[in-house]
Write a protein that holds these residues in place. Structure first.
Motif, PDB file in Angstrom:
ATOM      1  N   ILE A  82     -17.724  54.541   8.690  1.00  0.00           N
ATOM      2  CA  ILE A  82     -17.957  55.823   8.039  1.00  0.00           C
ATOM      3  C   ILE A  82     -16.953  55.999   6.773  1.00  0.00           C
ATOM      4  N   GLU A  83     -17.384  55.647   5.708  1.00  0.00           N
ATOM      5  CA  GLU A  83     -16.414  55.900   4.496  1.00  0.00           C
ATOM      6  C   GLU A  83     -16.604  57.496   4.105  1.00  0.00           C
ATOM      7  N   HIS A  84     -15.302  57.721   3.632  1.00  0.00           N
ATOM      8  CA  HIS A  84     -15.310  58.982   3.010  1.00  0.00           C
ATOM      9  C   HIS A  84     -14.125  59.076   1.978  1.00  0.00           C
ATOM     10  N   LYS A  85     -14.567  59.520   0.824  1.00  0.00           N
ATOM     11  CA  LYS A  85     -13.274  59.511  -0.289  1.00  0.00           C
ATOM     12  C   LYS A  85     -12.408  58.301  -0.295  1.00  0.00           C
ATOM     13  N   GLY A  86     -12.964  57.199  -0.331  1.00  0.00           N
ATOM     14  CA  GLY A  86     -12.314  55.812  -0.263  1.00  0.00           C
ATOM     15  C   GLY A  86     -11.665  55.404   1.117  1.00  0.00           C
ATOM     16  N   LYS A  87     -11.687  56.195   2.063  1.00  0.00           N
ATOM     17  CA  LYS A  87     -10.963  55.786   3.278  1.00  0.00           C
ATOM     18  C   LYS A  87     -12.243  55.374   4.488  1.00  0.00           C
ATOM     19  N   VAL A  88     -11.711  54.908   5.341  1.00  0.00           N
ATOM     20  CA  VAL A  88     -12.659  54.351   6.714  1.00  0.00           C
ATOM     21  C   VAL A  88     -12.016  55.153   7.666  1.00  0.00           C
ATOM     22  N   LEU A  89     -13.152  55.603   8.850  1.00  0.00           N
ATOM     23  CA  LEU A  89     -12.658  56.369   9.781  1.00  0.00           C
ATOM     24  C   LEU A  89     -12.628  55.209  10.901  1.00  0.00           C
ATOM     25  N   ALA A  90     -11.409  55.383  11.814  1.00  0.00           N
ATOM     26  CA  ALA A  90     -11.171  54.786  12.951  1.00  0.00           C
ATOM     27  C   ALA A  90     -10.825  55.428  14.019  1.00  0.00           C
ATOM     28  N   GLY A  91     -11.454  55.226  15.201  1.00  0.00           N
ATOM     29  CA  GLY A  91     -11.486  56.119  16.442  1.00  0.00           C
ATOM     30  C   GLY A  91     -10.607  55.371  17.387  1.00  0.00           C
ATOM     31  N   GLN A  92      -9.809  55.969  18.195  1.00  0.00           N
ATOM     32  CA  GLN A  92      -8.835  55.406  19.273  1.00  0.00           C
ATOM     33  C   GLN A  92      -9.741  55.714  20.725  1.00  0.00           C
ATOM     34  N   ARG A  93      -9.928  54.698  21.581  1.00  0.00           N
ATOM     35  CA  ARG A  93     -10.593  54.905  22.686  1.00  0.00           C
ATOM     36  C   ARG A  93      -9.710  55.528  23.461  1.00  0.00           C
ATOM     37  N   SER A  94     -10.324  56.464  24.488  1.00  0.00           N
ATOM     38  CA  SER A  94     -10.016  57.076  25.548  1.00  0.00           C
ATOM     39  C   SER A  94      -9.115  56.258  26.335  1.00  0.00           C
ATOM     40  N   ALA A  95      -7.953  56.902  26.944  1.00  0.00           N
ATOM     41  CA  ALA A  95      -7.330  56.146  28.012  1.00  0.00           C
ATOM     42  C   ALA A  95      -7.983  55.792  29.424  1.00  0.00           C
ATOM     43  N   GLU A  96      -9.247  56.494  29.504  1.00  0.00           N
ATOM     44  CA  GLU A  96     -10.208  56.360  30.631  1.00  0.00           C
ATOM     45  C   GLU A  96     -10.991  55.248  30.385  1.00  0.00           C
ATOM     46  N   LEU A  97     -11.454  54.948  29.348  1.00  0.00           N
ATOM     47  CA  LEU A  97     -12.560  54.088  29.062  1.00  0.00           C
ATOM     48  C   LEU A  97     -12.114  52.737  29.268  1.00  0.00           C
ATOM     49  N   SER A  98     -12.892  52.026  29.164  1.00  0.00           N
ATOM     50  CA  SER A  98     -12.554  50.224  29.072  1.00  0.00           C
ATOM     51  C   SER A  98     -11.947  50.095  27.711  1.00  0.00           C
ATOM     52  N   PHE A  99     -10.892  49.182  27.418  1.00  0.00           N
ATOM     53  CA  PHE A  99     -10.289  48.878  26.569  1.00  0.00           C
ATOM     54  C   PHE A  99      -9.372  50.058  26.040  1.00  0.00           C
ATOM     55  N   PRO A 100      -8.790  50.754  27.038  1.00  0.00           N
ATOM     56  CA  PRO A 100      -7.884  52.104  26.806  1.00  0.00           C
ATOM     57  C   PRO A 100      -7.225  51.893  25.465  1.00  0.00           C
ATOM     58  N   LEU A 101      -7.274  53.093  24.679  1.00  0.00           N
ATOM     59  CA  LEU A 101      -6.396  53.196  23.402  1.00  0.00           C
ATOM     60  C   LEU A 101      -6.318  52.265  22.539  1.00  0.00           C
ATOM     61  N   LYS A 102      -7.432  51.403  22.600  1.00  0.00           N
ATOM     62  CA  LYS A 102      -7.633  50.405  21.532  1.00  0.00           C
ATOM     63  C   LYS A 102      -8.541  51.195  20.350  1.00  0.00           C
ATOM     64  N   TRP A 103      -8.491  50.640  19.305  1.00  0.00           N
ATOM     65  CA  TRP A 103      -9.364  51.332  18.288  1.00  0.00           C
ATOM     66  C   TRP A 103     -10.710  50.699  17.767  1.00  0.00           C
ATOM     67  N   GLU A 104     -11.541  51.583  17.548  1.00  0.00           N
ATOM     68  CA  GLU A 104     -12.895  51.168  17.198  1.00  0.00           C
ATOM     69  C   GLU A 104     -13.752  52.057  16.073  1.00  0.00           C
ATOM     70  N   PHE A 105     -14.804  51.525  15.822  1.00  0.00           N
ATOM     71  CA  PHE A 105     -15.815  52.036  15.018  1.00  0.00           C
ATOM     72  C   PHE A 105     -16.562  52.774  16.049  1.00  0.00           C
ATOM     73  N   PRO A 106     -16.842  54.245  15.706  1.00  0.00           N
ATOM     74  CA  PRO A 106     -17.448  54.972  16.528  1.00  0.00           C
ATOM     75  C   PRO A 106     -19.036  54.632  16.854  1.00  0.00           C
ATOM     76  N   GLY A 107     -19.500  54.856  17.971  1.00  0.00           N
ATOM     77  CA  GLY A 107     -20.936  54.506  18.164  1.00  0.00           C
ATOM     78  C   GLY A 107     -21.096  54.408  19.737  1.00  0.00           C
ATOM     79  N   GLY A 108     -22.126  53.665  20.114  1.00  0.00           N
ATOM     80  CA  GLY A 108     -22.450  53.798  21.708  1.00  0.00           C
ATOM     81  C   GLY A 108     -23.517  52.897  21.886  1.00  0.00           C
ATOM     82  N   LYS A 109     -23.858  52.734  23.058  1.00  0.00           N
ATOM     83  CA  LYS A 109     -24.637  52.033  23.789  1.00  0.00           C
ATOM     84  C   LYS A 109     -26.218  52.656  23.201  1.00  0.00           C
ATOM     85  N   GLN A 110     -27.217  51.498  23.050  1.00  0.00           N
ATOM     86  CA  GLN A 110     -28.509  52.091  22.977  1.00  0.00           C
ATOM     87  C   GLN A 110     -29.226  52.378  24.047  1.00  0.00           C
TER      88      GLN A 110
END
Length: 141
Positions: free
Chosen positions: A19-47
């Motif tokens: 997601i681009e907005h005003k020259g920046k890109v959004l990064a989301g930090q995964r929840s501590a309860e999910l796989s790959f806890p606290l890693k960063w990702e681009f938001p989205g999900g399973k089809q």
């Protein structure tokens, strides 16, 4: 007679949004309860069954960020083989249509300049998405 048990590897298709907005890109930090806890990702999900990549992405961004997006460009698929399953990340460059973001799954989000993306601790599959995004940016110059 020898019988062989063949296990079918799960293939998980995961559309994600750059997601681009005003020259920046959004990064989301995964929840501590999910796989790959606290890693960063681009938001989205399973089809889900009978969804297109685009439908999945729009639904997931609504669910995860309470936001509306406009899909701009599909990028090459990135895969990560985890042995028992293969993750297929399907990245899309997107623009925000609404800016009132409400986090429902991520620990936090950050808006970064594209060149600062590598400064975070990303999931391995998302590193391939960053490379595709840089190729996309270079092709626009």
């Amino acid at each position: 007679m020898i019988e062989t048990l063949v296990l079918k590897k799960a293939i998980v298709r995961v559309p994600c949004a750059i997601i681009e907005h005003k020259g920046k890109v959004l990064a989301g930090q995964r929840s501590a309860e999910l796989s790959f806890p606290l890693k960063w990702e681009f938001p989205g999900g399973k089809q889900e069954k009978n969804e297109t990549d685009e439908e999945t992405l729009i639904r997931e961004i609504r669910e995860e960020l309470n936001a509306e997006i406009l899909i701009v460009q599909k990028l090459p698929i990135t895969s990560k083989d985890q042995g028992w399953r293969e993750i297929l990340l399907v990245p899309f460059v997107c623009k925000l249509r609404s800016t009132n973001i409400l986090l429902t799954e991520h620990e936090q989000i950050l808006w970064l300049a594209p060149e600062d993306l590598p400064s975070l601790d990303w999931t391995e599959a998302d590193l391939g998405v960053i490379k595709s995004y840089y190729d996309y940016l270079a092709s626009r110059k």
